[in-house]
Design an enzyme around this catalytic site. Sequence first.
Site, PDB file in Angstrom:
ATOM      1  N   GLU A 260      -7.060 -21.021 -16.463  1.00  0.00           N
ATOM      2  CA  GLU A 260      -7.516 -21.685 -15.235  1.00  0.00           C
ATOM      3  C   GLU A 260      -8.468 -22.793 -15.690  1.00  0.00           C
ATOM      4  O   GLU A 260      -9.661 -22.573 -15.858  1.00  0.00           O
ATOM      5  CB  GLU A 260      -8.228 -20.700 -14.301  1.00  0.00           C
ATOM      6  CG  GLU A 260      -8.549 -21.346 -12.963  1.00  0.00           C
ATOM      7  CD  GLU A 260      -9.568 -20.586 -12.116  1.00  0.00           C
ATOM      8  OE1 GLU A 260      -9.597 -20.813 -10.898  1.00  0.00           O
ATOM      9  OE2 GLU A 260     -10.341 -19.781 -12.652  1.00  0.00           O
TER      10      GLU A 260
ATOM     11  N   ASP B 273      -6.710 -18.424  -4.398  1.00  0.00           N
ATOM     12  CA  ASP B 273      -7.928 -19.192  -4.128  1.00  0.00           C
ATOM     13  C   ASP B 273      -7.675 -20.366  -3.199  1.00  0.00           C
ATOM     14  O   ASP B 273      -8.567 -21.188  -2.981  1.00  0.00           O
ATOM     15  CB  ASP B 273      -8.486 -19.773  -5.438  1.00  0.00           C
ATOM     16  CG  ASP B 273      -9.064 -18.711  -6.347  1.00  0.00           C
ATOM     17  OD1 ASP B 273      -9.533 -17.684  -5.831  1.00  0.00           O
ATOM     18  OD2 ASP B 273      -9.041 -18.913  -7.580  1.00  0.00           O
TER      19      ASP B 273
ATOM     20  N   ASP C 214      -5.488 -10.261 -15.480  1.00  0.00           N
ATOM     21  CA  ASP C 214      -6.425 -11.354 -15.299  1.00  0.00           C
ATOM     22  C   ASP C 214      -7.593 -11.101 -16.239  1.00  0.00           C
ATOM     23  O   ASP C 214      -8.140  -9.997 -16.246  1.00  0.00           O
ATOM     24  CB  ASP C 214      -6.891 -11.356 -13.829  1.00  0.00           C
ATOM     25  CG  ASP C 214      -7.128 -12.741 -13.293  1.00  0.00           C
ATOM     26  OD1 ASP C 214      -7.883 -13.490 -13.942  1.00  0.00           O
ATOM     27  OD2 ASP C 214      -6.596 -13.067 -12.214  1.00  0.00           O
TER      28      ASP C 214
ATOM     29  N   ASP D  33       0.845  -1.198   0.000  1.00  0.00           N
ATOM     30  CA  ASP D  33       0.000   0.000   0.000  1.00  0.00           C
ATOM     31  C   ASP D  33       0.876   1.243   0.000  1.00  0.00           C
ATOM     32  O   ASP D  33       1.607   1.488   0.959  1.00  0.00           O
ATOM     33  CB  ASP D  33      -0.899  -0.041   1.247  1.00  0.00           C
ATOM     34  CG  ASP D  33      -1.715   1.224   1.399  1.00  0.00           C
ATOM     35  OD1 ASP D  33      -1.898   1.934   0.386  1.00  0.00           O
ATOM     36  OD2 ASP D  33      -2.174   1.483   2.532  1.00  0.00           O
TER      37      ASP D  33
ATOM     38  N   ASN E 136      -0.211   4.487  -0.243  1.00  0.00           N
ATOM     39  CA  ASN E 136      -0.797   5.753   0.221  1.00  0.00           C
ATOM     40  C   ASN E 136      -1.542   5.659   1.557  1.00  0.00           C
ATOM     41  O   ASN E 136      -2.298   6.554   1.925  1.00  0.00           O
ATOM     42  CB  ASN E 136      -1.718   6.351  -0.855  1.00  0.00           C
ATOM     43  CG  ASN E 136      -2.896   5.438  -1.149  1.00  0.00           C
ATOM     44  OD1 ASN E 136      -2.942   4.308  -0.638  1.00  0.00           O
ATOM     45  ND2 ASN E 136      -3.836   5.900  -1.930  1.00  0.00           N
TER      46      ASN E 136
ATOM     47  N   ASP F 257      -4.039   3.902   2.709  1.00  0.00           N
ATOM     48  CA  ASP F 257      -5.484   3.659   2.890  1.00  0.00           C
ATOM     49  C   ASP F 257      -5.785   2.198   3.252  1.00  0.00           C
ATOM     50  O   ASP F 257      -6.944   1.796   3.327  1.00  0.00           O
ATOM     51  CB  ASP F 257      -6.282   4.102   1.652  1.00  0.00           C
ATOM     52  CG  ASP F 257      -5.951   3.267   0.418  1.00  0.00           C
ATOM     53  OD1 ASP F 257      -5.053   2.391   0.491  1.00  0.00           O
ATOM     54  OD2 ASP F 257      -6.586   3.496  -0.633  1.00  0.00           O
TER      55      ASP F 257
HETATM   56  C1  GLC Z   1     -11.536 -17.892 -10.391  1.00  0.00           C
HETATM   57  C2  GLC Z   1     -10.779 -16.933  -9.517  1.00  0.00           C
HETATM   58  C3  GLC Z   1     -11.509 -16.773  -8.227  1.00  0.00           C
HETATM   59  C4  GLC Z   1     -12.871 -16.210  -8.522  1.00  0.00           C
HETATM   60  C5  GLC Z   1     -13.614 -17.040  -9.565  1.00  0.00           C
HETATM   61  C6  GLC Z   1     -14.761 -16.266 -10.143  1.00  0.00           C
HETATM   62  O1  GLC Z   1     -11.600 -19.162  -9.849  1.00  0.00           O
HETATM   63  O2  GLC Z   1      -9.466 -17.365  -9.358  1.00  0.00           O
HETATM   64  O3  GLC Z   1     -10.828 -15.946  -7.327  1.00  0.00           O
HETATM   65  O4  GLC Z   1     -13.635 -16.161  -7.352  1.00  0.00           O
HETATM   66  O5  GLC Z   1     -12.799 -17.398 -10.655  1.00  0.00           O
HETATM   67  O6  GLC Z   1     -14.293 -15.233 -10.972  1.00  0.00           O
HETATM   68 CA    CA Z   2      -3.512   2.147  -1.264  1.00  0.00          CA
END
Ligand code: GLC
Ligand code: CA
Length: 558
Positions: free
Chosen positions: A260, A333, A102, A25, A27, A29
């Site tokens: 994934e 996860d 992502d 972090d 700043n 917050d």
């Molecule tokens: C994937 C992500 C997870 C998320 C899920 C829904 O499994 O890694 O964090 O909750 O997708 O997007």
């Molecule tokens: Ca921050």
Amino acid sequence: MANNITKKWWHDKVAYQIYPKSFYDSNGDGIGDLPGIIDKLDYLKDLGIDIIWLSPCYCSPLADEGYDISDYYNIDPRFGTMADMDQLIDEAKKRDMYILMDLVVNHCSDEHEWFKKACEDPEGKYGSFFYLRNKTDGELPTNWRSYFGGPVWDDLPGTDKQYLHVFHKKQPDLNWENPELREEVYKNINWWLDKGLAGFRIDAIINIKKALPLRSYEPDRDDGLCNIHKMLKDAKGIGEFLGEMRDHTFKKYDAFSVGEVFNEKPEEIPDFIGENGYFSSMFDFNETVFGSSEKGWYDAKPITPDDYKRCCFESQAKIGDIGFLSNIIENHDEPRGVSRYIPEGECSPQSKKLLAALNFMLRGLPFIYQGQELGMENVPFSSIDEIDDISTLDEYQVALKAGLSPDDALNAVAKYSRDNARTPMQWSDGANAGFTTGTPWLKVNPNFVSINAAAQKDDPNSVKNFYKKLIALRKNPEYKETVVYGSLEPIWEDVHNLMAYYRKGAKTLLVIGNYQMDIQTVTLPSSYKRVLVNNYADIAENGQTISLNAYQVLILEM
Ligand code: GLC
Ligand code: CA
């Protein structure tokens, strides 16, 4: 022996996952941010990292911590600005590093424009971006259970319809059958690749193809619902979407993509990650899913060292020369790998190093999750109120309904909670582990006083410096070819609590791990030339017979 795989720019790299909210972090917050990541690029460079995957930092209500995106073209102000993102890409380039974002396109947020417009006019263009069904009294369109609990259907606000969400109700599924939606997704991917991203990690992608027409399946719990996987098994033709996405996006940029992917069928592997596969790579989740139960987390069975070995070797054999897996010990996860894959009470710098070496030397692309390089451990949660993760909160309820006492339910789900991996990165033994000068959004693991980056920096025997050694070996010009492309051959496979394998290429390397507290003796099939890695100062040897210490791991050049 080394193989016929076509070489790619990313094969010899080392990747690192950042969970921006908990990294650093800048700043005060209490929330990690992009300028914080820029500040720590030199830390990552020094470790030997090349590729950085950022968990989502787009605009989001954070119902699922950013995996619910309300604007794919902007950065959430809590994480910074687009200028920060541009600077991050730039600063990474200066250091020969690559940024992945992502890609979350199975669903968006219910606060995305598309969804709002679908509510205003369900029959219009945006209505067909989602799965909408007419609401009928007392009956849902299908009986599928959402990944986060409860039915996958909810009322579409202001209408007489319902919408589908296989994850949380704030994550409506996008309708990939609609070519206009697919075009929007590809446009977004290319927009980011044009900005200089190196590629994407692709979220939850196996869910984009639904079995049509939608129907119910045999219920598998008292709630009358069924696991989503029953429907996914029935869904045919995902390849058409994935191939189209590759051709319209990644392929044109030679971008890196890692999927994934769960539950792929062995015959599909070449389509997924073979030559001209849908993705560059996909994660190996064989160890991750081991022991999971249809009933819920409370019923999961722990994994033993022998199981761990079997899972790794199974995946390696399945993939062979087809392509490149991405190997992980943990991610955002999952619980911390050291708390999961090392038997209870046996976590120590030695055992953490053993796990690191055994995983890192597997064939594939190694991913390190933030804090893994420090040996960060699970969190001692003392109350369900300390937990933020929606998935854990649901699993807690499942455990209570199954009859567990509140204490037992907490203990059962805490072991698997995603929050174990989401607590702030432990930078130092200062206030809040040096993560923030404010109040951290999630509690800091109290063990930060002993486990932190500052303490490990100059300690040659730290877990972090061991990771550095492993990374340096992967990059060493003499060994690189073998570590990256060499074949993997298990040895002594049936020996209890021993995990060992050869990597064979121009050189022959032997990785041996004594996965237990007791000393274990092995007799080498031939003599070794050199010790490349050892998590102890010495080797107790007598000719070719070696007595391995508790959790001793060796990488030998034969
Ligand atoms: C994937 C992500 C997870 C998320 C899920 C829904 O499994 O890694 O964090 O909750 O997708 O997007
Ligand atoms: Ca921050």
